[in-house]
Design a protein around this motif. Structure first.
Motif, short mmCIF file in Angstrom:
data_model
loop_
_atom_site.label_atom_id
_atom_site.label_comp_id
_atom_site.label_asym_id
_atom_site.label_seq_id
_atom_site.Cartn_x
_atom_site.Cartn_y
_atom_site.Cartn_z
N HIS A 13 -2.86 77.84 -2.37
CA HIS A 13 -3.10 77.08 -1.15
C HIS A 13 -4.43 77.45 -0.49
O HIS A 13 -4.90 76.73 0.39
CB HIS A 13 -1.97 77.28 -0.14
CG HIS A 13 -1.49 78.70 -0.06
ND1 HIS A 13 -2.30 79.74 0.34
CD2 HIS A 13 -0.31 79.26 -0.38
CE1 HIS A 13 -1.63 80.87 0.29
NE2 HIS A 13 -0.42 80.61 -0.16
N MET A 54 -5.09 79.50 1.71
CA MET A 54 -5.04 79.84 3.13
C MET A 54 -5.33 81.31 3.41
O MET A 54 -5.84 81.65 4.48
CB MET A 54 -3.69 79.43 3.72
CG MET A 54 -3.43 77.92 3.67
SD MET A 54 -4.71 76.94 4.50
CE MET A 54 -4.44 77.37 6.20
N LEU A 92 1.29 77.93 7.46
CA LEU A 92 0.78 78.69 6.31
C LEU A 92 -0.36 79.60 6.77
O LEU A 92 -1.54 79.28 6.65
CB LEU A 92 0.30 77.73 5.22
CG LEU A 92 1.37 76.91 4.52
CD1 LEU A 92 0.75 75.86 3.62
CD2 LEU A 92 2.29 77.80 3.72
N SER A 99 -1.94 72.21 1.63
CA SER A 99 -2.79 73.17 2.32
C SER A 99 -3.67 72.51 3.38
O SER A 99 -4.47 71.62 3.06
CB SER A 99 -3.69 73.90 1.31
OG SER A 99 -4.71 74.62 1.95
#
Length: 474
Positions: free
Chosen positions: A457, A459, A139, A69
């Motif tokens: 992650h 995100m 991402l 990430s």
């Protein structure tokens, strides 16, 4: 700083909610996080589910996308108690006849174990792994990529079905099966696009950053995020289920780490009816049935290489995995399901008493299924690890309803925040220029039901926080 007058409120202390709160707090905002459960983490929690001394990860356990990430890896989580353990092999895929395909940290070593497909594997994965840092920047929401050439090279492969890509590149069963195991993480039929995107991203993460586990259990990751947030002045209130956003104190922004169904329930009266109708059409996918085991010894894999991997994909050939994954989407329970298994105590002795072990596994089942899949899961493990049942000391099971009770975002047992096919991957939760915003200028969505979707992650939370900061002119 008082949580009575926050600048921003986050509802939900899963990894995305915590990531959003951290991103806002780092820019000087006073942030309060509300969590319905008594412990933080959402899908990143640990608990004593079986016997004393055994630490089990309640949902997720292995975190390639956390260390990949672009946001999480810049946080000083090691200073807050997080220690990553990297198994020698990211994942393994046993086959009949006591052999297994092993994903090694290097592309070359992995290819060397794939026989006639060695050159094809290098051709597929070597360029992607070389571009890993650039590709991890994908991402997020659909936008003009920062590294367009790398994105195009990835997209030409990624926008295919997993089965199509595997059969285009590989001839032998080990390589096809290795890729099929990755593809099953997408919770899509292997014939459906863009399953290859998720498979490739996970595969290149294995080579570029590994598939690590947190020492001491998944909870350590959630606790480290929370600890860092508190150093930034953030406040976390647990055991505080928010039934309606009217319960919240006034704030400049409210971020919901919730899926569309919960957004409508909690905030629908503050949103236009048409937008709520669009949220209500959001599609959830198959659920999972999960088993945690306390073991008297390590899993006795017939293929010794499986003992070097933290994650083992149990399902046999590409054809077998494709049949099993398709069945879950068609509302059927497969007698030989694909089983995603983690065995953390092989590499982290803090998880179990001396010489004993823990493991967990799940398979995909129809949405909302209450079927008991313990026997099919254990039969699949026994198939590749004869004598496995003999080392089981205790087990704990969770069907789709249990998964949803544990975390309301697991609607019908769906742990990925909704189907990630072409029709919903970039338009989650609805088609909107900025998917983290809503028609209510003070209300935002930061869950896995926004891009880039499922996985630990952070995100989704990071980009939602960016949307808040832009709207506030920061």
């Amino acid at each position: 700083m008082s949580h009575a007058t926050p600048d921003a409120i986050v509802v939900g202390a899963g990894p995305n909610g915590l990531a959003a709160a951290i991103a806002l707090a780092r820019r000087g905002l006073a942030v309060t996080v509300y969590e319905a459960a008594d412990t933080i983490g959402g899908g990143v929690r640990s608990a004593a589910l079986t016997l004393p001394g055994f630490v089990h990860d309640v949902c997720s356990a292995v975190y390639p996308m956390a260390v990949a990430s672009p946001f999480l890896r810049e946080l000083p989580l090691a200073d807050h108690g997080l220690e990553w353990i990297y198994p020698p092999a990211p994942f393994a895929h046993p086959l009949d006849c006591r052999v297994a395909a092993i994903a090694e940290r290097s592309v070359e070593a992995t290819a060397d174990g794939l026989g006639t497909d060695a050159a094809a594997y290098r051709k597929l994965m070597r360029p992607l792994t070389a571009d890993a840092e650039k590709l991890f920047m994908l991402l997020g929401p659909l936008t003009i990529p920062r590294h367009p050439l790398a994105a195009i090279r990835f997209g030409l492969k990624a926008l295919r079905s997993s089965r199509g890509l595997a059969e285009a590149y590989f001839r032998g069963e080990p390589a096809k099966a290795l890729f099929a195991g990755l593809a099953a993480h997408a919770v899509l039929p292997l014939e459906q696009r863009p399953g290859a995107a998720i498979a490739l991203m996970l595969g290149l993460a294995g080579h570029a950053v590994g598939w690590p586990i947190p020492k001491g259990g998944a909870q350590k990751l959630a606790d480290a995020l929370a600890s860092y947030l508190r150093t930034l002045g953030g406040v976390i209130l647990t055991g505080r289920r928010i039934q309606t956003i009217d319960e919240l104190s006034p704030a400049k922004a409210v971020l919901l780490d919730l899926t569309p169904r919960q957004v409508v329930a909690v905030a629908g009266h503050r949103l236009p009816r048409r937008y709520c109708q669009r949220l209500s059409r959001y599609r959830y996918g198959p659920g999972v049935f999960k088993v945690d085991w306390a073991l008297s010894g390590p899993i006795p894999w017939a293929a010794a290489g499986c003992r070097r991997a933290g994650t083992v994909h149990v399902g046999g050939t590409l054809d077998e995995i494709a049949d099993a994954e398709r069945a879950a989407f068609e509302g059927k329970h497969h007698e030989r399901p694909f089983v995603l298994l983690a065995q953390p105590s092989l590499f982290d002795p803090t998880r179990a008493p001396e010489a004993q072990h823990t493991a967990w596994a799940y398979c995909h089942v129809p949405h909302g299924s209450t079927a008991d899949m313990t026997s099919p899961i254990e039969s699949q493990v026994e198939r590749f690890a004869p004598g496995f049942r003999d080392v089981i000391l205790a087990r704990h099971t969770m069907n789709t309803a249990d998964m949803e009770r544990h975390n309301a975002n697991n609607v019908g047992g769906d742990i990925t925040g909704g189907v990630a096919d072409l029709g919903q991957l970039f338009t989650r939760p609805v088609a909107r220029l900025n998917p983290y915003t809503t028609p209510n200028r003070g209300l935002f969505i930061c869950s896995a039901s926004t891009p880039p979707g499922g996985g630990v992650h952070g995100m989704c939370g990071y980009f939602a926080a960016r949307a808040v900061l832009r709207r506030l002119g920061i």
